[in-house]
Write a protein that holds these residues in place. Structure first.
Motif, PDB file in Angstrom:
ATOM      1  N   PHE A 804       0.847  -1.182   0.000  1.00 48.36           N
ATOM      2  CA  PHE A 804       0.000   0.000   0.000  1.00 48.36           C
ATOM      3  C   PHE A 804       0.892   1.245   0.000  1.00 48.36           C
ATOM      4  CE2 PHE A 804      -3.445  -2.699   1.968  1.00 48.36           C
ATOM      5  CZ  PHE A 804      -4.330  -2.559   0.916  1.00 48.36           C
ATOM      6  N   ASP A 805       0.936   1.935  -1.122  1.00 49.30           N
ATOM      7  CA  ASP A 805       1.753   3.143  -1.252  1.00 49.30           C
ATOM      8  C   ASP A 805       0.849   4.360  -1.093  1.00 49.30           C
ATOM      9  OD1 ASP A 805       4.028   4.797  -1.975  1.00 49.30           O
ATOM     10  OD2 ASP A 805       2.944   5.136  -3.849  1.00 49.30           O
ATOM     11  N   PRO A 806       1.105   5.253  -0.139  1.00 49.50           N
ATOM     12  CA  PRO A 806       0.191   6.372   0.107  1.00 49.50           C
ATOM     13  C   PRO A 806       0.034   7.308  -1.084  1.00 49.50           C
ATOM     14  CG  PRO A 806       2.216   6.605   1.385  1.00 49.50           C
ATOM     15  CD  PRO A 806       2.211   5.225   0.834  1.00 49.50           C
ATOM     16  N   ALA A 807       1.108   7.529  -1.844  1.00 51.50           N
ATOM     17  CA  ALA A 807       0.995   8.422  -3.003  1.00 51.50           C
ATOM     18  C   ALA A 807       0.058   7.832  -4.049  1.00 51.50           C
ATOM     19  CB  ALA A 807       2.372   8.684  -3.603  1.00 51.50           C
ATOM     20  N   THR A 808       0.141   6.521  -4.252  1.00 51.63           N
ATOM     21  CA  THR A 808      -0.739   5.859  -5.213  1.00 51.63           C
ATOM     22  C   THR A 808      -2.180   5.860  -4.716  1.00 51.63           C
ATOM     23  OG1 THR A 808       1.121   4.432  -5.807  1.00 51.63           O
ATOM     24  CG2 THR A 808      -1.060   3.775  -6.577  1.00 51.63           C
ATOM     25  N   LEU A 809      -2.370   5.568  -3.434  1.00 49.76           N
ATOM     26  CA  LEU A 809      -3.721   5.586  -2.878  1.00 49.76           C
ATOM     27  C   LEU A 809      -4.334   6.978  -2.957  1.00 49.76           C
ATOM     28  CD1 LEU A 809      -3.151   3.382   0.309  1.00 49.76           C
ATOM     29  CD2 LEU A 809      -4.382   2.722  -1.769  1.00 49.76           C
ATOM     30  N   ALA A 810      -3.511   8.009  -2.775  1.00 56.52           N
ATOM     31  CA  ALA A 810      -4.033   9.385  -2.807  1.00 56.52           C
ATOM     32  C   ALA A 810      -4.550   9.768  -4.186  1.00 56.52           C
ATOM     33  CB  ALA A 810      -2.939  10.355  -2.371  1.00 56.52           C
ATOM     34  N   ARG A 811      -4.081   9.101  -5.229  1.00 56.28           N
ATOM     35  CA  ARG A 811      -4.553   9.408  -6.583  1.00 56.28           C
ATOM     36  C   ARG A 811      -5.816   8.630  -6.945  1.00 56.28           C
ATOM     37  NH1 ARG A 811       1.087   9.037  -7.542  1.00 56.28           N
ATOM     38  NH2 ARG A 811       0.873   6.964  -8.497  1.00 56.28           N
ATOM     39  N   ASN A 812      -6.254   7.757  -6.064  1.00 58.36           N
ATOM     40  CA  ASN A 812      -7.476   6.994  -6.323  1.00 58.36           C
ATOM     41  C   ASN A 812      -8.680   7.854  -5.933  1.00 58.36           C
ATOM     42  OD1 ASN A 812      -9.698   5.107  -6.134  1.00 58.36           O
ATOM     43  ND2 ASN A 812      -8.194   3.455  -6.026  1.00 58.36           N
ATOM     44  N   PRO A 813      -9.590   8.130  -6.843  1.00 60.15           N
ATOM     45  CA  PRO A 813     -10.723   9.010  -6.526  1.00 60.15           C
ATOM     46  C   PRO A 813     -11.656   8.438  -5.466  1.00 60.15           C
ATOM     47  CG  PRO A 813     -11.012   7.979  -8.681  1.00 60.15           C
ATOM     48  CD  PRO A 813      -9.619   7.662  -8.247  1.00 60.15           C
ATOM     49  N   GLN A 814     -11.550   7.134  -5.218  1.00 57.94           N
ATOM     50  CA  GLN A 814     -12.424   6.525  -4.220  1.00 57.94           C
ATOM     51  C   GLN A 814     -11.715   6.285  -2.885  1.00 57.94           C
ATOM     52  OE1 GLN A 814     -14.674   3.173  -5.719  1.00 57.94           O
ATOM     53  NE2 GLN A 814     -14.678   4.013  -7.797  1.00 57.94           N
ATOM     54  N   MET A 815     -10.546   6.910  -2.708  1.00 59.92           N
ATOM     55  CA  MET A 815      -9.812   6.855  -1.437  1.00 59.92           C
ATOM     56  C   MET A 815      -9.753   8.261  -0.847  1.00 59.92           C
ATOM     57  SD  MET A 815      -8.735   3.760  -0.733  1.00 59.92           S
ATOM     58  CE  MET A 815      -8.403   2.186  -1.531  1.00 59.92           C
ATOM     59  N   ARG A 816     -10.178   8.391   0.382  1.00 60.92           N
ATOM     60  CA  ARG A 816     -10.203   9.707   1.028  1.00 60.92           C
ATOM     61  C   ARG A 816      -9.211   9.716   2.186  1.00 60.92           C
ATOM     62  NH1 ARG A 816     -13.866  11.542   5.017  1.00 60.92           N
ATOM     63  NH2 ARG A 816     -15.052   9.603   4.691  1.00 60.92           N
ATOM     64  N   LEU A 817      -8.251  10.649   2.109  1.00 63.69           N
ATOM     65  CA  LEU A 817      -7.227  10.731   3.149  1.00 63.69           C
ATOM     66  C   LEU A 817      -7.828  11.316   4.426  1.00 63.69           C
ATOM     67  CD1 LEU A 817      -4.256  10.498   4.039  1.00 63.69           C
ATOM     68  CD2 LEU A 817      -3.894  12.812   3.135  1.00 63.69           C
ATOM     69  N   LEU A 818      -7.690  10.560   5.526  1.00 66.40           N
ATOM     70  CA  LEU A 818      -8.204  11.021   6.819  1.00 66.40           C
ATOM     71  C   LEU A 818      -7.089  11.443   7.766  1.00 66.40           C
ATOM     72  CD1 LEU A 818     -10.881   8.244   7.507  1.00 66.40           C
ATOM     73  CD2 LEU A 818     -11.213  10.464   6.415  1.00 66.40           C
ATOM     74  N   TYR A 819      -5.942  10.784   7.647  1.00 67.77           N
ATOM     75  CA  TYR A 819      -4.836  11.044   8.570  1.00 67.77           C
ATOM     76  C   TYR A 819      -3.531  10.869   7.824  1.00 67.77           C
ATOM     77  CZ  TYR A 819      -1.616  10.344  12.548  1.00 67.77           C
ATOM     78  OH  TYR A 819      -0.569  10.444  13.435  1.00 67.77           O
ATOM     79  N   GLY A 820      -2.615  11.778   8.036  1.00 66.46           N
ATOM     80  CA  GLY A 820      -1.293  11.674   7.435  1.00 66.46           C
ATOM     81  C   GLY A 820      -0.273  12.440   8.254  1.00 66.46           C
ATOM     82  N   LYS A 821       0.647  11.739   8.869  1.00 63.37           N
ATOM     83  CA  LYS A 821       1.673  12.397   9.675  1.00 63.37           C
ATOM     84  C   LYS A 821       2.887  11.493   9.795  1.00 63.37           C
ATOM     85  CE  LYS A 821       2.500  14.712  14.098  1.00 63.37           C
ATOM     86  NZ  LYS A 821       1.947  15.055  15.429  1.00 63.37           N
TER      87      LYS A 821
END
Length: 834
Positions: A804-821
């Motif tokens: 699971f790569d966060p940059a790739t997930l962030a480009r998915n329109p059906q993935m919503r970022l809730l937390y990132g630190k």
């Protein structure tokens, strides 16, 4: 009389010998100074600066614009440790042979002062090369904002790599252009791929130890009260002769008996339907120590009445005891330093121990299933260690991750005490035990390296094993009074079975060989101990027969599982120690052929190890193999017989040397001083740096991410996390996601490995993770659709990461970022747009 002969007689006279005994410290001190001078001058084989990773931003998916002319890449960062000494970057592009092609690195402190700079010719640089910018350690770097500035000549072809998500909270990346530049390059990168390292300083050592004691001091204190209590009561309730044991051997026996006693107590209380709580355990501990005080005072008064007024009791505290206590404190300190940058115990087993501890805390008993954490309706795992961790969690309320981390290091630090106890029991000589304890506390690779595996159950077992070896030896070969320890042997053997089944199996050949070479002496007492041990451990034995398939388990094999761990021989001084032991074994054959009784114990240890190697050689010798035990799990306990063998041999050598001329004794003290100093310094370094960073799956940033997850995600949510194929067909978490279930109770796609006990559930976990590994593009909406079909509501990405790569997930329109630190991310799997 001839003057020369008169002089020779006077030099060997008792008065002269006694005079030297008062001055033994002088050649010893010279030896210590000689070793210190050597280490200071060029002792790289003994000591080198201790460096470790501080900032660990390893993600990279884009190349930044090439810094040339007026364009500069500027990254700020904030070290958390003093002693900042290195910055590691990953380069992008290939170098040029031109004389004007260079990269320029500059580091500035918070005040803007230049700390270091380096001009790097690019002709030898290649794409994706790792480049380390090293500079003198910065003594006050913790908490300061540093600025790394990267520029280059007009012909510079090299840039660096970065990541297009904000994965580092302690700084930021920006591009800096000249005021006259009309074109200002841009980049999607938000942070450099950046690793910083620090050099451990004395101030950092003090601060680290103080922080560890502030965080876990209460846990340490409660553990030291809790752990030995059953053993103290057993020994105080035993024959009066046990009071005359060596004081620290008595304490080491109490600690081992205590660990075994708590496991047995939890088992039998659970069997009758009892349930432990924090309050009940505190009542048991306080009441137990009051009872121990009463028994101690009663024993003293009884001895006082029986003792004749003229009798003078032998001293209970000796110089070897002072040395051992100092050694235990030093060993504990370096073990705390080894985990100074950790928030979780490493490797796959650690999250399993956290899960079992969480289940036992919830139930207050030895469980017969994993509810409500896992759909597993049986519990075949050995639970002895977890009775300690669950009890301490109930008594202190400590969070699971630091509790397991610090408890493991405390148990590790107590193993030299158990080794000392075994040395005294085998020889009745303190020097043999002290020497063996010194080797285990500092220079030996094991058991300290258990930290890297999270092997807490086997760690607890090797706290019991040395004492069990010593008491078994005395039961069979000791005098009539030693027969009374038969029930102590039974308690330790039963506790060993409950703590770690494999180590229990390794013990059995030792007991048989001792009985065999003693021509069956005291066999009835050994049989009585075996019968009582079987009775004490019977509930768990019967449970194993009920919930497992013994024949299938014994016949099960895993490919390459029994390979000899050659790599262990190439670590530190492990091979030289084995060479020394081999040489001493050859020399030991001389007094053995002369039938010296003292050679029996060390030769027995050698024979025991040889038998274990033969029994576990498997296909190499045409013998059957099983995944139940393997050479690796056996070899990592060989430090016990090796240390005892060396301790006994060295102690006997000193007895021999003390009868020689005082000049030879002086030489011996000089060599001893130099050797102890060199080995001590090497051991400090070995223990501080023993951690294998490759086994660290969860980072401190994961702790905050998991706490956010626990507070903000519904309790019935299913969370996906990265994994990898760990052993055979078993998958394990590859980052902090492995700790989701034990710390939050949420269902996850990769729980701790106890899921293997439900075949259908195991199959589902395996199929999901295999399919997830094969997903080509997590940015595609189809990937989110598949996750929803699997019932996944959220995705957790740990700091170490995985598929699971966060940059790739962030480009998915059906993935919503809730937390990132700090490299930890939580995404919600959203419904597709209607």
């Amino acid at each position: 009389m001839d003057p020369l002969a008169e002089t020779a007689v006077s030099l060997s006279s008792p008065a002269r010998q006694f005079s030297f005994r008062r001055w033994w410290w002088l050649p010893f001190l010279f030896g210590c100074l000689a070793a210190l001078i050597w280490v200071w001058a060029d002792g790289r084989a003994v000591w080198s600066p201790v460096t470790a990773v501080d900032i660990n931003q390893t993600r990279a998916n884009t190349a930044l614009p090439i810094p040339r002319d007026t364009l500069r890449l500027v990254q700020t960062f904030t070290p958390t440790r003093d002693g900042l000494a290195e910055i590691e970057l990953v380069l992008a592009g290939n170098g040029s042979d031109g004389d004007d092609a260079y990269l320029f690195l500059q580091l500035f402190d918070a005040a803007g002062a230049l700390v270091a700079e380096r001009r790097v010719a690019t002709r030898s640089l290649t794409n994706d090369q790792t480049y380390v910018f090293a500079f003198p350690p910065q003594p006050q770097s913790a908490g300061q904002i540093y600025t790394l500035q990267i520029s280059g000549s007009s012909g510079n072809p090299i840039s660096v790599r970065g990541y297009d998500q904000d994965v580092y909270a302690g700084g930021a990346l920006r591009l800096q252009s000249g005021p006259l530049d009309t074109e200002r390059p841009t980049t999607s990168a938000q942070d450099l791929r950046l690793i910083t390292r620090y050099q451990l300083t004395w101030s950092d050592v003090g601060q680290t130890l103080a922080t560890a004691l502030a965080q876990a001091g209460w846990l340490f204190a409660v553990t030291l009260l809790f752990l030995p209590l059953p053993g103290v009561l057993m020994l105080l309730g035993g024959p009066a002769a046990w009071r005359h044991w060596d004081a620290l051997a008595w304490l080491g026996t109490a600690v081992a008996l205590g660990a075994a006693g708590w496991a047995i107590l939890w088992q039998w209380v659970s069997l009758v339907g009892g349930r432990f709580t924090g309050g009940l355990l505190w009542v048991l501990v306080v009441g137990g120590w009051l009872l121990a005080l009463f028994l101690w005072r009663f024993r003293l008064s009884a001895v006082g009445v029986q003792q004749r007024p003229s009798s003078t009791p032998s001293p209970r505290f000796h110089k070897e005891h002072a040395a051992l206590l100092i050694l235990l404190l030093a060993g504990f300190a370096v073990r705390l330093l080894a985990v100074r940058d950790l928030a979780f115990p490493p490797w796959v087993d650690a999250s399993r121990h956290a899960l079992i501890t969480a289940v036992m805390v919830d139930k207050g008993t030895i469980p017969d299933n994993y509810a409500p954490y896992l759909p597993v309706d049986r519990f075949p795992y050995h639970f002895g260690f977890h009775t300690l961790s669950a009890s301490l969690a109930l008594m202190t309320g400590s969070p699971l991750a630091p509790l397991l981390l610090y408890l493991g290091q405390l148990l590790n630090a107590l193993i030299p005490l158990a080794i000392y106890t075994a040395g005294w029991l085998l020889t009745r000589r303190r020097l043999a035990g002290l020497t063996a304890a010194f080797l285990v506390a500092l220079p030996f690779f094991f058991p300290a390296y258990y930290l890297s595996w999270g092997r807490m159950t086997q760690l607890t077992a090797v706290l019991l094993l040395p004492v069990l070896l010593g008491l078994t030896w005395q039961l069979v070969r000791g005098g009539r009074a030693w027969r009374r320890v038969w029930w102590l042997v039974a308690v330790l053997a039963a506790g060993m079975f409950l703590v770690h089944f494999r180590v229990f199996l390794f013990y059995l050949p030792f007991a048989f060989i001792v009985w065999l070479i003693s021509w069956g002496r005291n066999g009835r007492w050994l049989a009585a101990a075996a019968a009582l041990a079987v009775f004490l451990a019977a509930p768990h034995m019967l449970n194993l027969l009920r919930v497992t398939e013994p024949v299938e388990t014994v016949q099960h094999r895993i490919e390459n599982y029994n390979t000899f761990p050659v790599a262990y021989l190439n670590v530190g001084w492990e091979r030289p120690f084995l060479y020394v032991a081999g040489g001493l074994f050859v020399l030991l054959l001389i007094p053995a052929l002369r039938r010296r009784r003292w050679t029996t114990a060390p030769l027995l240890l050698v024979g025991w190890v040889a038998v274990l190697f033969i029994l576990l050689s498997g296909a190499r010798l045409g013998l059957p193999e099983t995944s139940l035990v393997n050479i690796n799990s056996m070899y990592i306990i060989v430090f016990i017989p090796l240390s005892l063998f060396l301790g006994i041999a060295i102690a006997r050598f000193w007895r021999w040397l003390r009868r020689r001329h005082w000049i030879w004794q002086a030489v011996g003290w000089f060599v001893t001083g130099a050797g102890i100093t060199a080995v001590f310094i090497f051991g400090l370094h070995q223990q501080i740096t023993v951690l294998n960073s490759q086994t660290v799956l969860a980072y401190p940033a994961d702790l905050a991410g998991l706490a956010w997850l626990d507070a903000n995600v519904p309790s019935d949510a299913k969370i996906a996390a990265s994994s990898w194929k760990w052993l055979g067909e078993t998958w394990a978490g590859s980052d902090g996601g492995a700790w989701i279930l034990p710390l939050t109770g949420r269902e996850t796609t990769i729980p701790p490995i106890d899921y293997i006990y439900n075949r259908d559930y195991f199959r589902g976990i395996r199929e999901f993770n295999q399919a997830a590994t094969d997903v080509a593009d997590w940015a595609a909406p189809a990937a989110a659709d598949w996750l929803r079909e699997q019932g996944v509501d959220y995705v957790f990405v740990g700091a170490r990461g995985g598929f699971f790569d966060p940059a790739t997930l962030a480009r998915n329109p059906q993935m919503r970022l809730l937390y990132g630190k700090d490299g930890v991310f939580v995404f919600a799997v959203s419904a597709p747009p209607s």
